[in-house]
Design a protein around this motif. Sequence first.
Motif, PDB file in Angstrom:
ATOM      1  N   GLU A 177       7.101 -29.970  -7.030  1.00 45.53           N
ATOM      2  CA  GLU A 177       6.520 -30.319  -8.330  1.00 45.53           C
ATOM      3  C   GLU A 177       5.631 -29.180  -8.808  1.00 45.53           C
ATOM      4  OE1 GLU A 177       4.923 -34.362  -9.848  1.00 45.53           O
ATOM      5  OE2 GLU A 177       3.288 -33.398  -8.756  1.00 45.53           O
ATOM      6  N   GLU A 223       2.716 -27.743 -11.165  1.00 45.09           N
ATOM      7  CA  GLU A 223       1.500 -28.272 -11.801  1.00 45.09           C
ATOM      8  C   GLU A 223       0.900 -27.204 -12.701  1.00 45.09           C
ATOM      9  OE1 GLU A 223      -0.493 -31.191  -8.519  1.00 45.09           O
ATOM     10  OE2 GLU A 223      -0.958 -29.060  -8.319  1.00 45.09           O
ATOM     11  N   VAL A 270      -5.352 -31.156 -13.413  1.00 44.48           N
ATOM     12  CA  VAL A 270      -3.914 -31.113 -13.670  1.00 44.48           C
ATOM     13  C   VAL A 270      -3.657 -31.730 -15.039  1.00 44.48           C
ATOM     14  CG1 VAL A 270      -1.639 -31.922 -12.913  1.00 44.48           C
ATOM     15  CG2 VAL A 270      -3.333 -31.216 -11.219  1.00 44.48           C
ATOM     16  N   THR A 324       2.803 -31.818 -15.309  1.00 49.50           N
ATOM     17  CA  THR A 324       3.593 -31.660 -14.084  1.00 49.50           C
ATOM     18  C   THR A 324       5.074 -31.811 -14.418  1.00 49.50           C
ATOM     19  OG1 THR A 324       3.532 -34.007 -13.508  1.00 49.50           O
ATOM     20  CG2 THR A 324       1.763 -32.627 -12.612  1.00 49.50           C
TER      21      THR A 324
END
Length: 176
Positions: A56, A58, A70, A73
Amino acid sequence: GAEVRVYGGAGMSVLGGSGSIGLSGRWRHQLLHARFGAEGGEARVVDVLTPHLGKEIEFMTVEEGGSLRVTETLSGVTTHQLGSRNLDSAAGVDMDGDNVVEAVVMDASWSKLVGVQVQDGGAVRAWEWDLGGEGTSNIGVAYAEERGAGSCVDSAAEEEHMPVLLAIGAGSKLHV
């Protein structure tokens, strides 16, 4: 678990960070710091959280006081293969000429290059490029001065100084 830290000030002291993943043996692959989004966008720190497992990407903004938050994503992308010493499987560049920077990473299967952009408050796959096999090495960016005989610039690249993306893989072929 891994944490991204922000350093600054005269003594380069720790101003803040992302916070720990919270699990041992997990890591964040820190990629770049650039302005993402339309019209220059906001500066973001970019990483891939647990490239072997979570896959993933970010995008994080630096908040007042130095902590990282964050903001976007996207799952299904990675930058590192288990057991590899290669940590250069990412780049930050405007590949499609729309004046918006993409984080260029691999898809989870290592068969496509993916340009990830920040658009309308989310991270999206702006483009994908099928390698015709498995990518196995670095991603590099070069800039073509001009087009002509022997040029390695794609025919769609009309402008001078157009970025050229290089990825080695898929049976040791050079993909341009």
